[in-house]
Design an enzyme around this catalytic site. Structure first.
Site, PDB file in Angstrom:
ATOM      1  N   TRP A 138      -9.494   8.150  -8.018  1.00  0.00           N
ATOM      2  CA  TRP A 138     -10.773   8.431  -8.691  1.00  0.00           C
ATOM      3  C   TRP A 138     -10.732   7.912 -10.132  1.00  0.00           C
ATOM      4  O   TRP A 138     -11.689   7.329 -10.625  1.00  0.00           O
ATOM      5  CB  TRP A 138     -11.109   9.934  -8.654  1.00  0.00           C
ATOM      6  CG  TRP A 138     -11.874  10.278  -7.409  1.00  0.00           C
ATOM      7  CD1 TRP A 138     -11.352  10.783  -6.261  1.00  0.00           C
ATOM      8  CD2 TRP A 138     -13.282  10.077  -7.168  1.00  0.00           C
ATOM      9  NE1 TRP A 138     -12.345  10.919  -5.324  1.00  0.00           N
ATOM     10  CE2 TRP A 138     -13.539  10.505  -5.852  1.00  0.00           C
ATOM     11  CE3 TRP A 138     -14.344   9.597  -7.933  1.00  0.00           C
ATOM     12  CZ2 TRP A 138     -14.820  10.464  -5.285  1.00  0.00           C
ATOM     13  CZ3 TRP A 138     -15.611   9.551  -7.373  1.00  0.00           C
ATOM     14  CH2 TRP A 138     -15.845   9.977  -6.066  1.00  0.00           C
ATOM     15  N   ASN A 156     -10.809   2.856   3.118  1.00  0.00           N
ATOM     16  CA  ASN A 156     -10.501   2.674   1.696  1.00  0.00           C
ATOM     17  C   ASN A 156     -11.537   1.835   0.953  1.00  0.00           C
ATOM     18  O   ASN A 156     -11.944   2.169  -0.156  1.00  0.00           O
ATOM     19  CB  ASN A 156      -9.113   2.043   1.539  1.00  0.00           C
ATOM     20  CG  ASN A 156      -8.756   1.857   0.078  1.00  0.00           C
ATOM     21  OD1 ASN A 156      -8.692   2.823  -0.676  1.00  0.00           O
ATOM     22  ND2 ASN A 156      -8.566   0.615  -0.331  1.00  0.00           N
ATOM     23  N   TRP A 184     -21.039  11.425 -19.340  1.00  0.00           N
ATOM     24  CA  TRP A 184     -21.373  11.684 -17.932  1.00  0.00           C
ATOM     25  C   TRP A 184     -22.630  12.541 -17.856  1.00  0.00           C
ATOM     26  O   TRP A 184     -22.956  13.263 -18.786  1.00  0.00           O
ATOM     27  CB  TRP A 184     -20.226  12.433 -17.242  1.00  0.00           C
ATOM     28  CG  TRP A 184     -18.891  11.766 -17.281  1.00  0.00           C
ATOM     29  CD1 TRP A 184     -17.787  12.179 -17.978  1.00  0.00           C
ATOM     30  CD2 TRP A 184     -18.498  10.562 -16.604  1.00  0.00           C
ATOM     31  NE1 TRP A 184     -16.738  11.310 -17.768  1.00  0.00           N
ATOM     32  CE2 TRP A 184     -17.147  10.310 -16.934  1.00  0.00           C
ATOM     33  CE3 TRP A 184     -19.154   9.670 -15.750  1.00  0.00           C
ATOM     34  CZ2 TRP A 184     -16.435   9.214 -16.442  1.00  0.00           C
ATOM     35  CZ3 TRP A 184     -18.445   8.581 -15.270  1.00  0.00           C
ATOM     36  CH2 TRP A 184     -17.114   8.359 -15.611  1.00  0.00           C
ATOM     37  N   TRP A 227     -16.245  11.839 -12.567  1.00  0.00           N
ATOM     38  CA  TRP A 227     -15.346  11.582 -11.438  1.00  0.00           C
ATOM     39  C   TRP A 227     -14.743  12.857 -10.887  1.00  0.00           C
ATOM     40  O   TRP A 227     -14.461  12.964  -9.694  1.00  0.00           O
ATOM     41  CB  TRP A 227     -14.253  10.576 -11.826  1.00  0.00           C
ATOM     42  CG  TRP A 227     -13.315  11.026 -12.917  1.00  0.00           C
ATOM     43  CD1 TRP A 227     -13.462  10.818 -14.250  1.00  0.00           C
ATOM     44  CD2 TRP A 227     -12.084  11.769 -12.767  1.00  0.00           C
ATOM     45  NE1 TRP A 227     -12.407  11.374 -14.941  1.00  0.00           N
ATOM     46  CE2 TRP A 227     -11.549  11.959 -14.059  1.00  0.00           C
ATOM     47  CE3 TRP A 227     -11.386  12.278 -11.681  1.00  0.00           C
ATOM     48  CZ2 TRP A 227     -10.354  12.654 -14.285  1.00  0.00           C
ATOM     49  CZ3 TRP A 227     -10.192  12.962 -11.906  1.00  0.00           C
ATOM     50  CH2 TRP A 227      -9.693  13.144 -13.186  1.00  0.00           C
ATOM     51  N   GLU A 272       0.834  -1.213   0.000  1.00  0.00           N
ATOM     52  CA  GLU A 272       0.000   0.000   0.000  1.00  0.00           C
ATOM     53  C   GLU A 272       0.866   1.259   0.000  1.00  0.00           C
ATOM     54  O   GLU A 272       0.538   2.243  -0.656  1.00  0.00           O
ATOM     55  CB  GLU A 272      -0.952   0.015   1.209  1.00  0.00           C
ATOM     56  CG  GLU A 272      -2.023  -1.054   1.166  1.00  0.00           C
ATOM     57  CD  GLU A 272      -2.756  -1.123  -0.159  1.00  0.00           C
ATOM     58  OE1 GLU A 272      -3.190  -0.076  -0.683  1.00  0.00           O
ATOM     59  OE2 GLU A 272      -2.900  -2.238  -0.699  1.00  0.00           O
ATOM     60  N   TRP A 327       1.594   1.873  -3.379  1.00  0.00           N
ATOM     61  CA  TRP A 327       0.489   2.475  -4.143  1.00  0.00           C
ATOM     62  C   TRP A 327       0.561   3.998  -4.019  1.00  0.00           C
ATOM     63  O   TRP A 327       0.328   4.739  -4.962  1.00  0.00           O
ATOM     64  CB  TRP A 327      -0.888   1.965  -3.670  1.00  0.00           C
ATOM     65  CG  TRP A 327      -1.352   0.789  -4.459  1.00  0.00           C
ATOM     66  CD1 TRP A 327      -1.368  -0.510  -4.060  1.00  0.00           C
ATOM     67  CD2 TRP A 327      -1.866   0.803  -5.815  1.00  0.00           C
ATOM     68  NE1 TRP A 327      -1.855  -1.298  -5.080  1.00  0.00           N
ATOM     69  CE2 TRP A 327      -2.171  -0.530  -6.162  1.00  0.00           C
ATOM     70  CE3 TRP A 327      -2.099   1.806  -6.759  1.00  0.00           C
ATOM     71  CZ2 TRP A 327      -2.698  -0.877  -7.407  1.00  0.00           C
ATOM     72  CZ3 TRP A 327      -2.620   1.452  -8.009  1.00  0.00           C
ATOM     73  CH2 TRP A 327      -2.907   0.123  -8.315  1.00  0.00           C
TER      74      TRP A 327
HETATM   75  P1  FAD Z   1      -3.491   1.995   5.179  1.00  0.00           P
HETATM   76  O1  FAD Z   1      -4.332   0.869   4.694  1.00  0.00           O
HETATM   77  O2  FAD Z   1      -2.932   1.882   6.544  1.00  0.00           O
HETATM   78  O3  FAD Z   1      -2.314   2.153   4.114  1.00  0.00           O
HETATM   79  C1  FAD Z   1      -1.027   2.693   4.446  1.00  0.00           C
HETATM   80  C2  FAD Z   1      -0.718   3.874   3.574  1.00  0.00           C
HETATM   81  O4  FAD Z   1      -0.613   3.463   2.219  1.00  0.00           O
HETATM   82  C3  FAD Z   1      -1.781   4.949   3.587  1.00  0.00           C
HETATM   83  O5  FAD Z   1      -1.627   5.818   4.682  1.00  0.00           O
HETATM   84  C4  FAD Z   1      -1.556   5.631   2.243  1.00  0.00           C
HETATM   85  O6  FAD Z   1      -0.518   6.587   2.332  1.00  0.00           O
HETATM   86  C5  FAD Z   1      -1.102   4.496   1.358  1.00  0.00           C
HETATM   87  N1  FAD Z   1      -2.236   3.962   0.584  1.00  0.00           N
HETATM   88  C6  FAD Z   1      -3.093   2.978   0.926  1.00  0.00           C
HETATM   89  N2  FAD Z   1      -3.975   2.750  -0.077  1.00  0.00           N
HETATM   90  C7  FAD Z   1      -3.662   3.627  -1.062  1.00  0.00           C
HETATM   91  C8  FAD Z   1      -4.196   3.870  -2.362  1.00  0.00           C
HETATM   92  N3  FAD Z   1      -5.238   3.186  -2.858  1.00  0.00           N
HETATM   93  N4  FAD Z   1      -3.637   4.864  -3.084  1.00  0.00           N
HETATM   94  C9  FAD Z   1      -2.584   5.588  -2.629  1.00  0.00           C
HETATM   95  N5  FAD Z   1      -2.032   5.367  -1.419  1.00  0.00           N
HETATM   96  C10 FAD Z   1      -2.563   4.400  -0.652  1.00  0.00           C
HETATM   97  N6  FAD Z   1      -5.316   8.478  -0.132  1.00  0.00           N
HETATM   98  C11 FAD Z   1      -4.723   9.641   0.237  1.00  0.00           C
HETATM   99  O7  FAD Z   1      -3.730   9.615   0.962  1.00  0.00           O
HETATM  100  N7  FAD Z   1      -5.220  10.856  -0.182  1.00  0.00           N
HETATM  101  C12 FAD Z   1      -6.329  10.959  -0.977  1.00  0.00           C
HETATM  102  O8  FAD Z   1      -6.723  12.066  -1.352  1.00  0.00           O
HETATM  103  C13 FAD Z   1      -6.981   9.738  -1.356  1.00  0.00           C
HETATM  104  N8  FAD Z   1      -8.107   9.777  -2.132  1.00  0.00           N
HETATM  105  C14 FAD Z   1      -8.725   8.581  -2.482  1.00  0.00           C
HETATM  106  C15 FAD Z   1      -9.865   8.625  -3.288  1.00  0.00           C
HETATM  107  C16 FAD Z   1     -10.520   7.438  -3.658  1.00  0.00           C
HETATM  108  C17 FAD Z   1     -11.734   7.494  -4.550  1.00  0.00           C
HETATM  109  C18 FAD Z   1     -10.017   6.204  -3.201  1.00  0.00           C
HETATM  110  C19 FAD Z   1     -10.694   4.907  -3.587  1.00  0.00           C
HETATM  111  C20 FAD Z   1      -8.882   6.145  -2.405  1.00  0.00           C
HETATM  112  C21 FAD Z   1      -8.210   7.327  -2.047  1.00  0.00           C
HETATM  113  N9  FAD Z   1      -7.045   7.303  -1.250  1.00  0.00           N
HETATM  114  C22 FAD Z   1      -6.428   8.483  -0.902  1.00  0.00           C
HETATM  115  C23 FAD Z   1      -6.365   6.022  -0.943  1.00  0.00           C
HETATM  116  C24 FAD Z   1      -6.740   5.319   0.373  1.00  0.00           C
HETATM  117  O9  FAD Z   1      -8.121   5.244   0.514  1.00  0.00           O
HETATM  118  C25 FAD Z   1      -6.145   6.013   1.607  1.00  0.00           C
HETATM  119  O10 FAD Z   1      -4.773   6.258   1.427  1.00  0.00           O
HETATM  120  C26 FAD Z   1      -6.313   5.124   2.847  1.00  0.00           C
HETATM  121  O11 FAD Z   1      -7.670   4.819   3.062  1.00  0.00           O
HETATM  122  C27 FAD Z   1      -5.746   5.831   4.050  1.00  0.00           C
HETATM  123  O12 FAD Z   1      -5.992   5.129   5.224  1.00  0.00           O
HETATM  124  P2  FAD Z   1      -4.820   4.451   6.034  1.00  0.00           P
HETATM  125  O13 FAD Z   1      -3.713   5.425   6.266  1.00  0.00           O
HETATM  126  O14 FAD Z   1      -5.412   3.806   7.238  1.00  0.00           O
HETATM  127  O15 FAD Z   1      -4.332   3.335   4.999  1.00  0.00           O
END
Ligand code: FAD
Length: 428
Positions: free
Chosen positions: A332, A291, A256, A309, A225, A228
């Protein structure tokens, strides 16, 4: 941002330094400050948003004109975006090969203790107070939920990492999809604001797997992650227009529907689909959304409601504490089917099935939708299917206490698929 800066100021002061805040264009303020303190060099952490890259280049050029050394350093990523390329020298568009190459290109990481004291950082120069930035909401103060949820600053970030590594990492690979359990790190906002480095997260996670091998699976999933996040920054660096234009250009012609009413119903968590609504309310109260629920709520907007989107991205940008140009736009676009390495458009999440699968006991739904709390597990995911007597007993009148679905799932799905089919045939 306000509380994050206040925490930074405090930790600098504890080490004998101080934070100077100035307001204005970086190119003017940084140069002036460098002159005020007689600096021989200016060192700063680089960023990857197109506007930041431009501003940093201007700062560098202005400092150079004055004979002041300027140095940009990486630090907010595990690997710099220039360092990861395909064999042909082009940037990757697909996550898995990127992930493999990025791990290879990543420099060896060793954590160093942070500075105990800051020597020679003292010349008293003028600046403004954090309060003068006007970052706190004025009346009405809508920030209560944010204050209840977050501890901004490095201390809060390290506490979140400690909690995650001691309580959640072992089951992260499974629990990360369950919005009703605190299974994820909640580090995203801390990472975005630079309160913690991804390198600290990476090294501490690896150490936890070495100490406790049963954590290994969770650690691998967590590191994936983190990559990602890297991939999103990487995409933005190589395709700066990604924040507004579909990565797959043909999607600019997708039919859209600009629908302000549907958008508002979604924003307020009133779609009638409990998982979507719980997520939107969690977002409004805490500034964060799980997420799995982000994926379902975003998909519902762009597929069941056919809203562009970019409208959803803008709302997330306004409301997320972890709002990040790269991660927000890339995710998105992934959901909308127009991104690099995106989920295909025709794969449409069923918000009820997702709810039953990932929140089977309805814990998450009951937390954010108290009006449905008395419904049994069998019906809480789709209250419109509950018998009238049961709704009565649970004190729920659909249309009064909780909305009926804004669109039938089957009909919404068919409409989305028909739009996609038209679009594909127009596209030849
Ligand atoms: P954890 O599951 O603990 O993951 C650890 C770290 O990995 C996160 O803190 C984050 O930095 C990174 N990470 C995890 N999943 C993703 C992912 N899919 N994409 C990029 N990085 C990821 N994340 C943001 O930081 N900022 C946003 O503006 C953002 N917008 C999003 C919009 C949509 C529509 C979706 C589906 C996801 C988005 N995310 C975004 C990704 C993700 O949802 C969040 O990073 C995550 O939920 C953060 O929670 P956590 O720190 O507990 O994640």
């Amino acid at each position: 941002m306000h509380h994050s800066l206040a925490a930074l100021r405090q930790s600098l002061e504890q080490r004998g330094g101080h934070l100077v805040i100035r307001k204005g264009r970086a190119v003017e303020q940084v140069v002036r400050l460098a002159q005020d303190v007689g600096a021989a060099g200016v060192f700063f952490g680089r960023r990857y948003e197109p506007w930041a890259i431009e501003e940093e280049s201007r700062v560098e050029a202005a400092l150079k004109d004055l004979g002041i050394e300027a140095k940009r350093f990486g630090g907010s990523l595990l690997v710099e975006p220039e360092a990861v390329r395909t064999a042909q020298g082009t940037p990757f568009k697909v996550f898995t090969p990127f992930y493999r190459a990025a791990q290879k290109a990543m420099p060896a990481l060793a954590l160093k203790p942070s500075a105990g004291s800051l020597v020679g950082a003292e010349p008293q120069v003028s600046g403004i107070a954090v309060e003068d930035l006007g970052l706190l909401p004025s009346a009405p103060d809508w920030s209560g939920g944010l204050q209840d949820t977050w501890m901004p600053g490095e201390e809060g970030a390290l506490a979140a990492l400690d909690r995650f590594l001691s309580d959640s990492i072992a089951a992260y690979d499974v629990d990360r999809d369950r919005p009703g359990v605190p299974g994820t790190s909640q580090l995203s906002a801390h990472l975005h604001f630079g309160e913690i480095s991804p390198r600290v997260c990476y090294v501490r996670a690896r150490q936890s797997a070495e100490r406790e091998p049963e954590n290994a699976k969770g650690v691998e999933a967590f590191i994936r992650e983190l990559f990602w996040r890297e991939f999103c920054q990487y995409l933005l660096f190589h395709w700066p227009e990604m924040t507004s234009r579909p990565f797959r250009e043909e999607f600019a012609r997708f039919p859209w529907r600009r629908d302000a009413d549907a958008l508002m119903v979604w924003q307020r968590g009133q779609t009638g689909y409990p998982l979507v609504d719980a997520g939107m309310r969690e977002l409004w109260y805490t500034g964060w959304m799980h997420n799995r629920v982000r994926m379902v709520a975003a998909s519902f907007l762009v597929k069941h409601l056919l809203v562009p989107w970019q409208d959803g991205e803008r709302w997330f940008w306004d409301t997320l504490v972890d709002a990040d140009q790269a991660s927000n736009a890339a995710n998105w676009q992934w959901v909308a089917g127009c991104g690099a390495d995106a989920a295909p458009y025709f794969r449409i999440f069923n918000p009820v099935t997702q709810s039953r699968k990932f929140d089977p006991g309805g814990d998450y739904l009951r937390k954010w939708l108290p009006e449905l709390a008395a419904l049994p597990d069998k019906y809480i995911h789709e209250p419109w299917t509950a018998p009238e007597t049961l709704l009565d007993e649970a004190g729920v009148a659909l249309g009064r206490d909780y909305p009926s679905p804004i669109v039938d799932h089957g009909a919404g799905r068919e409409r989305a698929l028909a739009a996609f089919k038209d679009f594909r045939s127009d596209d030849g």
